[in-house]
Design a protein around this motif. Structure first.
Motif, short mmCIF file in Angstrom:
data_model
loop_
_atom_site.label_atom_id
_atom_site.label_comp_id
_atom_site.label_asym_id
_atom_site.label_seq_id
_atom_site.Cartn_x
_atom_site.Cartn_y
_atom_site.Cartn_z
N ASN A 45 16.91 -33.61 65.78
CA ASN A 45 15.93 -33.88 64.72
C ASN A 45 16.22 -35.17 64.00
N LYS A 46 17.47 -35.32 63.60
CA LYS A 46 17.90 -36.52 62.87
C LYS A 46 17.65 -37.79 63.69
N LYS A 47 17.86 -37.68 64.98
CA LYS A 47 17.74 -38.85 65.85
C LYS A 47 16.30 -39.11 66.30
N ASP A 70 19.67 -29.72 65.13
CA ASP A 70 19.70 -30.53 63.89
C ASP A 70 19.91 -32.01 64.22
N TYR A 71 20.86 -32.24 65.11
CA TYR A 71 21.18 -33.61 65.51
C TYR A 71 19.97 -34.28 66.16
N LYS A 124 23.16 -26.55 65.79
CA LYS A 124 23.67 -27.87 65.34
C LYS A 124 23.12 -28.98 66.23
#
Ligand code: HAM
Length: 401
Positions: free
Chosen positions: A357-359, A354-355, A351
């Protein structure tokens, strides 16, 4: 729901990054020209602005009474406050004094794109010299701030209020309302007020593009300023129709536009003015300008300017039970001057990735028990997906590579 007051804005992190970037750029140019930063209060006595700022500004001023019944105002501009400060504190200092400022201003205007009720000005005041080279250097500073911010299209117009006022006297058409209409470029109203004969002469007068065609005495000083502007390498245009919205101006005035901004295209306005004697000080030459910070940003956005690469943080994720070890790592990175963030949501590693990556985070450090025993962590490059073990002592070097 309570909304923000009309004409004011909130700024997102992305907008603040751009604003801070532009602020640093502009500040850097003022400093390079030897200007020193000062600051004055957001509120002032209303009287400071009613002295000589003109009807327009008075109508637009946010004025109120405090609990003791004092008449106060949110500053609509910073020249009068800086002059108040000068008279109080700096009259005896060696001249010239060169002050710059960055602050919010308030005008009860009709809000639209590029026009707000709270906006920011970057400006400066030069106190103690009215030599043509001083005025030329001032205009050159304003121009270079805008150019060094990255703007490609800016137009400098230089006018002269002594010449304009003398001309208006000569056609018997000088009053405050006419000056206001000239400033607003309301030619229809002007024609009505002046009469068509006089208006024709006026049109001819403001059409003059070469200072050699002007016979008033002040034209000589303008020629010297233009000569020095050429020396500074600044492209300029003669524009005798500049009236300026504030009443304190005298002599040479100038404006800089970003033509692509449309109606609110004026990025900068300034010139010579007379305020100090009105504030009880001894007569001294003063000139300055202010750049509309918000409009400059809009102009840069329209031109598709780059706002400088933003530094992404290193993200520290950790496996269960390793929270204190993660704190040790993030603390060490910050002490070494590296922008670092740790997981504050107790997420699993996947997780956390994932975070990250998003940022758009590029490097993630994973603190895991097995590696920790060997004084090591895992570092993952989010772009390539590559993941490897490195010694804790090597992290900084790895991040800078
Ligand atoms: P000003 O022309 O009234 O001059 O304002 C300077 C700049 O502030 C304008 O050119 C414009 O870019 C920006 N500005 C003005 N009103 C607004 C608004 N409502 N929203 C956004 N931007 C705005 C002065 O204030 C003088 N104190 C300049 C000066 C300094 N003269 C001598 N020293």
């Amino acid at each position: 729901m309570i909304s923000k007051p009309r004409g004011t804005r909130d700024f997102t992190p992305e907008e603040m990054k751009k604003r801070r970037w532009l602020e640093r750029k502009m500040r850097g140019v003022f400093e390079r020209y030897g200007y020193e930063e000062i600051a004055t209060p957001t509120i002032e006595h209303l009287e400071l602005f009613t002295l000589k700022s003109g009807e327009g500004i008075i109508e637009e001023t946010y004025a109120f009474e405090d609990k003791a019944g004092r008449k106060l105002a949110l500053r609509p501009e910073l020249t009068a406050p800086v002059m108040r400060f000068y008279v109080e504190r700096f009259q005896m200092e060696a001249k010239p004094l060169k002050f710059y400022y960055f602050g919010n201003c308030f005008r009860y205007d009709r809000p639209q794109k590029g026009r707000y009720r709270e906006f920011w000005q970057f400006g400066c005041e030069l106190i103690g010299s009215d030599k043509p080279e001083a005025i030329a250097e001032l205009i050159s500073l304003a121009y270079n701030i805008l150019r060094e911010s990255g703007l490609r299209n800016v137009i400098v117009r230089v006018g002269n209020l002594d010449i304009l006022r003398k001309f208006l006297d000569s056609i018997g058409a000088r009053d405050a309302e006419i000056m206001r209409l000239i400033d607003k470029k309301d030619f229809e109203e002007l024609q009505k007020r002046m009469g068509s004969e006089e208006f024709k002469k006026f049109e001819e007068f403001i059409g003059v593009k070469n200072i050699d065609e002007i016979e008033y005495e002040e034209a000589e000083r303008m020629k010297e300023v233009f000569d020095f502007l050429e020396e500074f390498g600044i492209p300029y245009n003669l524009d005798l129709s500049i009236a300026r919205g504030l009443d304190y101006y005298i002599g040479i005035v100038f404006e800089i536009d970003a033509p692509r901004l449309g109606a609110e295209k004026q990025l900068c306005g300034g010139g010579e003015y007379n305020l100090v004697p009105l504030l009880g000080g001894r007569k001294v030459a003063t000139a300055g300008f202010a750049i509309g910070f918000d409009r400059t940003l809009l102009a840069l956005e329209i031109e598709g300017a780059e706002f400088g690469e933003e530094e992404k943080p290193v993200y520290v994720a950790y496996m269960e039970g390793m929270i204190k070890e993660a704190i040790k790592i993030v603390k060490m990175l910050r002490q070494q001057g590296i922008k670092a963030e740790m997981d504050l949501m107790r997420r699993s590693i996947s997780k956390s990735l994932d975070y990250a990556n998003k940022k758009g985070i590029e490097k993630v450090i994973i603190v895991a028990p097995d590696e920790w025993k060997e004084n090591m962590v895992i570092i993952k490059d989010m772009k390539s997906g590559e993941q490897k073990k490195i010694a804790i002592g090597e992290i900084t070097k790895e991040i800078h590579s």
